[in-house]
Write a protein that holds these residues in place. Structure first.
Motif, short mmCIF file in Angstrom:
data_model
loop_
_atom_site.label_atom_id
_atom_site.label_comp_id
_atom_site.label_asym_id
_atom_site.label_seq_id
_atom_site.Cartn_x
_atom_site.Cartn_y
_atom_site.Cartn_z
N GLY A 48 44.97 -2.69 -8.67
CA GLY A 48 43.66 -2.12 -8.39
C GLY A 48 42.90 -3.00 -7.43
N VAL A 49 41.60 -2.76 -7.34
CA VAL A 49 40.75 -3.49 -6.40
C VAL A 49 39.56 -4.04 -7.16
CG1 VAL A 49 39.30 -3.29 -4.36
CG2 VAL A 49 41.48 -2.10 -4.44
N LEU A 50 39.24 -5.31 -6.88
CA LEU A 50 38.05 -5.95 -7.44
C LEU A 50 37.06 -6.19 -6.30
CD1 LEU A 50 36.45 -7.42 -9.65
CD2 LEU A 50 37.77 -9.48 -9.14
N ILE A 51 35.88 -5.61 -6.42
CA ILE A 51 34.83 -5.77 -5.42
C ILE A 51 33.86 -6.83 -5.92
CG2 ILE A 51 33.00 -4.63 -4.13
CD1 ILE A 51 34.50 -2.03 -4.49
N PRO A 52 33.74 -7.97 -5.23
CA PRO A 52 32.84 -9.03 -5.70
C PRO A 52 31.41 -8.55 -5.80
CG PRO A 52 34.33 -9.85 -4.00
CD PRO A 52 34.48 -8.36 -4.03
N GLN A 53 30.68 -9.15 -6.70
CA GLN A 53 29.28 -8.79 -6.90
C GLN A 53 28.47 -9.13 -5.65
OE1 GLN A 53 27.50 -10.72 -10.26
NE2 GLN A 53 25.79 -9.33 -10.37
N GLY A 54 27.67 -8.19 -5.19
CA GLY A 54 26.86 -8.40 -4.01
C GLY A 54 27.56 -8.15 -2.70
N ALA A 55 28.82 -7.75 -2.74
CA ALA A 55 29.57 -7.51 -1.50
C ALA A 55 28.99 -6.31 -0.77
CB ALA A 55 31.05 -7.25 -1.82
N GLY A 56 28.86 -6.44 0.56
CA GLY A 56 28.35 -5.35 1.38
C GLY A 56 26.86 -5.14 1.27
N ARG A 57 26.13 -6.07 0.70
CA ARG A 57 24.69 -5.91 0.55
C ARG A 57 23.91 -7.03 1.24
NH1 ARG A 57 24.28 -1.86 -3.16
NH2 ARG A 57 26.05 -1.61 -4.57
N LYS A 58 24.59 -7.73 2.15
CA LYS A 58 23.94 -8.85 2.81
C LYS A 58 23.70 -8.58 4.28
CE LYS A 58 24.47 -13.78 3.81
NZ LYS A 58 25.34 -14.98 3.69
N ALA A 59 24.65 -7.98 4.96
CA ALA A 59 24.54 -7.83 6.41
C ALA A 59 25.24 -6.56 6.87
CB ALA A 59 25.13 -9.05 7.13
#
Length: 411
Positions: free
Chosen positions: A258-269
């Motif tokens: 599966g895939v693990l999306i780190p917390q806060g990914a894609g919410r910075k820039a």
């Protein structure tokens, strides 16, 4: 279109007003479709030239792009070894996980057997150490016994030799020779007992500790392999598309879990690709704006935080074929990273969303520095001022984008 209308206000409209009201010419009479070019030719030509120049200034100094996306990093959920899934700790196909929490466990029978074998080997070496210490004690007793027998044989030989010196007829020569052989044999027994003790001591001091260290290393390796059967989250995040179930075979090279999306990914820039011609314009610190399709009717103030100094289209890899410049079918873009100007600016924007971004050139600091003349300063003021046209276009796009997507997008 907006640039054309803006230029027409200063060119075609004044020309028409002069001819209509100052010269008394009427629309549809003296001013007709056939006479419009002749009557307004200077205004039309000036409008077109001014429009082209204005568009060039706007698009060069205030670049815009539709290739902007909130990219985010994903971590594949992979074990370090092959195996069959024995236990799953995440319910459903998605779920929140904390760093270090187990996600699933593989069948660990082989690893547990290896660890148990290593433990048995350590116990075996410990027992051998106890036996070796007993052998040392037994060797001490044999050494003492051999020395006593050796001393007795030496004393008996000395007595016979002394009697032989006093009177040769008392002791036969053959008896003395036998006693000498006995002394040599018992001396060899002492040496053998001493060697046996040394061998036992070497086992205690060197051989058995080395075997125990090897067994402990094997146990540590087995424990490592055993821990590899439990796959844990490396970072805080969310597991997505997790369809793994008990009994599935997992291969780290062919089948991720599966895939693990780190917390806060894609919410910075926001990562945006601007045309190569803007390479000399894009600078860190430029003010920018963006509107994203996942958050309609919203313009987000941004700032340029990083400009990548390489274009991806020009990268090459070592291979068996020579490079041909014609293989680059599409020109690459200048990669720019945009971050929100205010905290929480990207709140509500879904990571991975497509966006439209504008960047605005600012010459305010250069004008205030006094390093430019009045004429150049006026030109730079004009360059900064025409950025409002792109800002208006962006807001029109933000207004029309949901309608274009929902009404004219085939829904």
């Amino acid at each position: 279109m907006l640039e054309l209308l803006l230029c027409a206000i200063f060119t075609i409209l004044p020309d028409y007003l002069i001819r209509r009201y100052a010269q008394g010419k009427r629309l549809g009479k003296e001013i007709t479709l056939y006479s419009v070019w002749f009557e307004l030719r200077w205004g039309i030509v000036a409008c077109l030239m001014l429009t082209v120049g204005l568009i060039t200034v706007i698009f060069y100094n205030h670049p815009s792009t539709t290739s902007a996306t909130l990219y985010y990093r994903t971590v594949p959920i992979l074990p370090e070894t092959n195996g069959r899934v024995a236990e799953v700790h995440v319910e459903g196909v998605t779920g929140e996980v904390k760093q270090g929490e187990p996600i699933f466990r593989l069948d660990s029978a082989t690893q547990e057997a290896a660890a148990e074998a290593a433990r048995r080997k350590i116990a075996e070496v410990d027992a051998a150490l106890v036996a070796a210490r007993t052998d040392v004690v037994a060797a001490d007793g044999k050494i003492q016994e051999a020395r006593s027998a050796y001393q007795q044989a030496v004393d008996e030989l000395d007595t016979k030799q002394e009697l032989n010196r006093r009177n040769a007829a008392i002791v036969a020569a053959r008896e003395i020779e036998r006693l000498q052989v006995v002394v040599q044999g018992r001396q060899g027994a002492v040496a053998a007992a001493t060697a046996a003790k040394d061998a036992a001591e070497i086992q205690i001091s060197s051989l058995l500790p080395a075997q125990k260290a090897s067994a402990e290393a094997a146990l540590a390796q087995a424990d490592v392999e055993l821990r590899k059967t439990v796959v844990r989250a490396g970072v805080d995040g969310r597991v997505e598309q997790f369809t793994l179930r008990v009994g599935d075979i997992v291969n780290p090279f062919m089948r991720p879990a599966g895939v693990l999306i780190p917390q806060g990914a894609g919410r910075k820039a926001i990562t945006a690709g601007f045309g190569q011609i803007e390479a000399q314009v894009m600078k860190v610190g430029m003010v920018a704006e963006a509107t994203c399709i996942s958050k309609p009717w919203t313009v987000i103030p941004m700032v340029v935080t990083q400009v990548q100094d390489f274009i991806a289209a020009g990268q090459i890899r070592t291979g068996e074929q020579l490079l041909d410049a014609q293989q680059v079918a599409r020109p690459g873009t200048i990669l720019v990273f945009l971050e929100p100007l205010y905290e929480g600016g990207l709140e509500g924007v879904t990571p991975g969303s497509s966006c439209i971004a504008n960047a605005y050139t600012s010459n305010h600091d250069l004008i205030d520095s006094g390093q430019v003349g009045a004429t150049k300063g006026l030109v730079l003021h004009a360059v900064d001022a025409v950025g409002i046209v792109h800002a208006m276009i962006l807001r029109i796009q933000a207004l029309v984008l949901p309608i274009q997507t929902l009404v004219f997008g085939g829904h």
